[in-house]
Write an enzyme that holds these catalytic residues in place. Sequence first.
Site, PDB file in Angstrom:
ATOM      1  N   ASN A 145      19.319 -23.576 -23.591  1.00 33.39           N
ATOM      2  CA  ASN A 145      18.090 -23.030 -24.181  1.00 33.39           C
ATOM      3  C   ASN A 145      17.950 -23.389 -25.661  1.00 33.39           C
ATOM      4  OD1 ASN A 145      20.067 -21.355 -25.141  1.00 33.39           O
ATOM      5  ND2 ASN A 145      19.369 -19.520 -24.076  1.00 33.39           N
ATOM      6  N   ARG A 283      21.540 -14.740 -34.776  1.00 38.04           N
ATOM      7  CA  ARG A 283      22.061 -13.434 -34.379  1.00 38.04           C
ATOM      8  C   ARG A 283      21.714 -12.427 -35.471  1.00 38.04           C
ATOM      9  NH1 ARG A 283      22.086 -15.199 -30.055  1.00 38.04           N
ATOM     10  NH2 ARG A 283      23.806 -15.397 -28.568  1.00 38.04           N
ATOM     11  N   GLN A 312      22.089  -4.825 -29.558  1.00 38.63           N
ATOM     12  CA  GLN A 312      20.968  -5.002 -28.637  1.00 38.63           C
ATOM     13  C   GLN A 312      21.220  -4.209 -27.367  1.00 38.63           C
ATOM     14  OE1 GLN A 312      19.381  -9.350 -30.170  1.00 38.63           O
ATOM     15  NE2 GLN A 312      20.201  -9.228 -28.129  1.00 38.63           N
TER      16      GLN A 312
END
Length: 417
Positions: A145, A283, A312
């Site tokens: 990705n 991040r 998260q």
Amino acid sequence: MVKVLCVLYDDPQRSTSTPTARSELPHLSRYPDGQTTPTPSKVDFVPGELLGSVSGKLGLAKFLEGHDFVVTSSKDGPDSVFEQHLPTADVVISQPFWPAYMSTERIAKAKNLKLCITAGIGSDHVDLEAAAKANITVAEVTYCNSISVAEHVVMLILNLVRNFVPSHEIATSGGWHIADCVSRAYDLEGMQVGTVGAGRIGLAVLRRLKPFDTKLHYFDQHRLSAAVEEELNLRYHNSVESLVRICDVVTINCPLHPKTEHLFNKELIASMKPGSYLINTARGKVCEAQAVKEACETGQLAGYAGDVWFPQPAPNDHPWRSMPNNAMTPHVSGTSLSAQARYAAGVREILECFLEGRPIREEYLIVQGGGLAGTGKHSYTEGNTTEGSDEAVHFDKDEALQEGPPVKMQKVVTGGC
Ligand SMILES: *[C@@H]1O[C@H](CO)[C@@H](O)[C@H](O)[C@H]1NC(C)=O
């Protein structure tokens, strides 16, 4: 029979959610550097399906028939489904978007664990030091990705510089307040744009920005070739400090490891060009949350955009949800349907290797045989960045789902005291 414990994000929950918008994806067989896309023996899904949430099961249900395959979104706290199954799991799969944090304590509980697979890129949610000590292999689907994220970065840069989100809100709320839209809108052309990290994502961002006639800068611990520097007319900086001093736009594209944790703290942000834009799709923990919020309030940062948070899911009251001039989303850039097809196939490739006792591709390895390996050796430093991840248990899904207007940007104070 092996036990595979897989953590995925929840299925769509909003009543307005529609089925996927398109019926096919472009077919890619190689990434820009020539590496092949994942090569499992076959896949049991149609590329373009929603695979990353619980009911999609990464398209692995049929392949793992006969094994104990547990899929859940319940990942945080001692009462989670994840913790119930962890002590007997041979393999753990999770995604950066909805990470099953593998802290020191959890690795100690996972007595059978041999393999942690990241369905995506970035294995900082695993205590890599503890994994190495426990002889656990950590693998991710390198490159799956990277372009997805690079496209998102370019979108966010344009979004902030051109002040898209507030202008869109004015349009959808029935307004026509042009001066309000444009009083913070600029052209990107001619700006100094720098990336911290010029690996697969950072370099793809630079390539995509070249046609905008920006002046491009980069910092990386590994210098790019002279040919690439010349092709993109890049200026190399040997420190992050040197880069942020002169850039109008800074994009963070480095992995999270002990040397990048809280890199963008109060001091570094104060040394940035006043009124610069900061984009972080790397991040959340590369930035100090409070320092970013304060800089957005004072105007030191003209805007902050990204999709990564720590932990998260981010707490419902995380300051980045409501600070001025933010263009934040939940962690989505690397989980487009296009990316899902690649990371699902990559996870299957890794599982096939594991189950058949074949070596996992070198480029997918982060930790193996008691230390950093493969891509991990190139991109990470020894250590652990999962500290504080247990705070994720405080996220309240029901509070977030309550109907009503979204939290608006801070009101501009117009006089009074
Ligand atoms: C580490 O694990 C591998 C297989 O994953 C095994 O071959 C090796 O013997 C293990 N090493 C130790 C020291 O247990």
